[in-house]
Enzyme design. Structure first.
Site, PDB file in Angstrom:
ATOM      1  N   GLU A 259     -20.308  33.630 -13.308  1.00 60.55           N
ATOM      2  CA  GLU A 259     -19.172  33.035 -14.140  1.00 60.55           C
ATOM      3  C   GLU A 259     -18.096  34.126 -13.413  1.00 60.55           C
ATOM      4  OE1 GLU A 259     -19.531  31.504 -17.892  1.00 60.55           O
ATOM      5  OE2 GLU A 259     -20.238  33.468 -18.728  1.00 60.55           O
ATOM      6  N   ARG A 262     -11.511  37.184 -12.880  1.00 56.91           N
ATOM      7  CA  ARG A 262     -10.420  38.075 -12.384  1.00 56.91           C
ATOM      8  C   ARG A 262     -10.903  38.082 -11.252  1.00 56.91           C
ATOM      9  NH1 ARG A 262      -7.972  42.156 -15.149  1.00 56.91           N
ATOM     10  NH2 ARG A 262      -9.666  41.959 -16.723  1.00 56.91           N
ATOM     11  N   CYS A 332      12.792  47.389 -25.333  1.00 61.95           N
ATOM     12  CA  CYS A 332      12.735  48.558 -26.521  1.00 61.95           C
ATOM     13  C   CYS A 332      11.699  49.039 -27.205  1.00 61.95           C
ATOM     14  CB  CYS A 332      13.614  48.395 -27.243  1.00 61.95           C
ATOM     15  SG  CYS A 332      15.428  47.206 -26.891  1.00 61.95           S
ATOM     16  N   TYR A 361      -5.283  37.614 -15.526  1.00 61.86           N
ATOM     17  CA  TYR A 361      -4.946  38.124 -17.311  1.00 61.86           C
ATOM     18  C   TYR A 361      -3.594  38.898 -17.097  1.00 61.86           C
ATOM     19  CZ  TYR A 361      -9.897  37.176 -17.148  1.00 61.86           C
ATOM     20  OH  TYR A 361     -11.355  37.699 -17.387  1.00 61.86           O
TER      21      TYR A 361
HETATM   22  C1  LIG Z   1     -14.141  37.202 -19.537  1.00 64.73           C
HETATM   23  C2  LIG Z   1     -15.237  36.422 -19.541  1.00 64.73           C
HETATM   24  C3  LIG Z   1     -15.432  35.922 -18.096  1.00 64.73           C
HETATM   25  C4  LIG Z   1     -14.744  36.852 -16.811  1.00 64.73           C
HETATM   26  O1  LIG Z   1     -14.503  37.718 -16.334  1.00 64.73           O
HETATM   27  P1  LIG Z   1     -13.845  38.289 -15.777  1.00 64.73           P
HETATM   28  O2  LIG Z   1     -13.795  39.606 -15.881  1.00 64.73           O
HETATM   29  O3  LIG Z   1     -12.653  37.425 -15.854  1.00 64.73           O
HETATM   30  O4  LIG Z   1     -14.979  37.976 -13.228  1.00 64.73           O
HETATM   31  C5  LIG Z   1     -17.212  35.360 -18.019  1.00 64.73           C
HETATM   32  N1  LIG Z   1     -17.638  35.161 -18.823  1.00 64.73           N
HETATM   33  C6  LIG Z   1     -17.333  35.671 -20.393  1.00 64.73           C
HETATM   34  C7  LIG Z   1     -18.358  35.345 -21.006  1.00 64.73           C
HETATM   35  C8  LIG Z   1     -16.303  36.223 -20.188  1.00 64.73           C
HETATM   36  O5  LIG Z   1     -15.762  36.498 -21.003  1.00 64.73           O
END
Ligand SMILES: *Cc1c(COP(=O)(O)O)cnc(C)c1O
Length: 382
Positions: A259, A262, A332, A361
């Site tokens: 999953e 980024r 500021c 992000y």
């Molecule tokens: C944030 C997150 C991701 C994705 O992480 P990346 O660094 O964006 O690839 C996948 N799984 C879980 C559980 C997350 O919290």
């Protein structure tokens, strides 16, 4: 590194006085997603669930949909949003502190897998399901050495190997709950070899545990966290290498899943703005840009220099050549810094600045209302 379409869009937005803006190159996103898909096609290769929290914008989700197997959501809000944008997408729902109403939503909106974070959450889910079938993965948090990673997900995420054992009895008492496998998102910022080592670590722990729990055809969600190098916007996680090796880890009958967030969407986004003021203070050059880190908090949270390209535009504005310049925004606070002491060939008042790697992000993690400056424009280039 900046593409023609993004450059042209930046010029148009400047002429129309619509900066700052987030410009998303959907064609580039499509190509990148196709490359990732291509790397993960051999038998045993993991399914790809895009982590929506990296960037849940509807055009981003719609562009990615043909190249991923599903979407991972981490809140009730993301769940409703993604369901609306992609009504037929396969969904996995994870994240700590799920409320009863969020779990209910997951049961009602056809989430395929719920990643359970604690024995209490499992108990509550079993009660809420009230006999309806639910397919779950248990999220574990293994203790291994995570030195050198960008972010180690230690602490409250998932269950350690002691706590997860408490799930056996809860599942045994709730036959409508079907345990399908193990989920583990342990760290982020891993290159392909480190990701493969971590995947092996997860599989080595999870296989005997699931076997003992009587799970057949087990699933292993190996998490996200594929590395992104902000110091080199042209580098990419080695998907082909990772794809070949990770597919070989799967045994017959097993399903692997990842999953990433980024590493999928970061390259497609640009934050484009302009130089309002250029000045020297205590021996250092500063360029003050329209907008600020209330639009793109990434460089502040990651403590890095956001990579950028200067698009020269001004005819007569004051300029600096060949000197380090610190790029700041309109807030500021001394923390409103995009990039610190970066040598530039030339930068002038009125020039456009296109910050790269603003597709993940960035806007969605930022404190938009601080100082009440205008919101950026959003453009999605097809
Ligand atoms: C944030 C997150 C991701 C994705 O992480 P990346 O660094 O964006 O690839 C996948 N799984 C879980 C559980 C997350 O919290």
């Amino acid at each position: 590194m900046i593409t023609g379409p993004v450059r042209r869009c930046a010029a148009e937005l400047a002429a129309a006085e619509e900066l700052p803006a987030f410009v998303y190159d959907l064609a580039a996103l499509r190509d990148h997603a196709a490359d990732i898909r291509e790397a993960l096609t051999s038998p045993g290769a993991p399914e790809i669930f895009y982590a929506a929290k990296a960037n849940p914008d509807a055009p981003i989700l719609e562009t990615l949909a043909p190249y991923v197997d599903g979407i991972e959501v981490a809140s009730g809000g993301e769940l409703e949003h993604v369901r609306r944008v992609l009504p037929n997408a396969r969904l996995a729902f994870g994240g700590p502190g799920k409320t009863d109403s969020e779990l209910e939503l997951a049961l009602n909106l056809g989430v395929e897998r719920i990643h359970v974070e604690s024995p209490r959450e499992l108990t509550r889910l079993a009660a809420l399901a009230d006999g309806r079938p639910v397919e779950v993965l248990l999220r574990v948090n293994l203790a291994g050495d995570r030195s050198g990673v960008a972010l180690a997900m230690s602490g409250p995420f998932g269950m350690d190997p002691v706590l997860v054992d408490a799930c056996h009895d809860i599942l045994a008492a709730a036959p409508h709950m079907r345990l399908r496998g193990i989920h583990a998102h342990l760290a982020s910022g891993l290159d392909a070899p480190a990701m493969l080592r971590q995947s092996t670590e997860i599989l080595d722990w999870a296989r005997p545990w699931l076997d003992k729990a009587g799970v057949t055809a087990p699933e292993f969600n190996l998490g996200g966290g594929m590395a992104v190098d902000y110091a080199d916007p042209t580098s990419r996680f080695d998907w082909p290498h990772y794809g070949r090796q990770v597919a070989a880890l799967a045994l017959p009958g097993e399903t692997l899943r990842i999953e990433p967030g980024r590493a999928v969407s970061v390259y497609a986004g640009w934050y484009v703005t302009e130089v309002l003021d250029l000045k020297r203070a205590h021996g250092e050059w500063y360029a003050v840009l329209r907008g600020g880190t209330m639009h793109i908090r990434t460089p502040v949270t990651k403590q890095h220099n956001q990579p950028f390209t200067v698009l020269s535009r001004a005819e007569n504005g004051p300029e600096v050549s060949g000197e380090p310049v610190t790029l700041v925004g309109q807030l500021c606070t001394p923390k409103d810094v995009f990039a610190r002491q970066v040598p530039v060939d030339r930068i002038a008042e009125g020039d456009l600045i296109a910050f790269a790697m603003a597709g993940a992000y960035a806007w969605n993690i930022s404190h938009h209302d601080f100082l009440m400056h205008p919101k950026p424009t959003f453009r999605y280039l097809d």
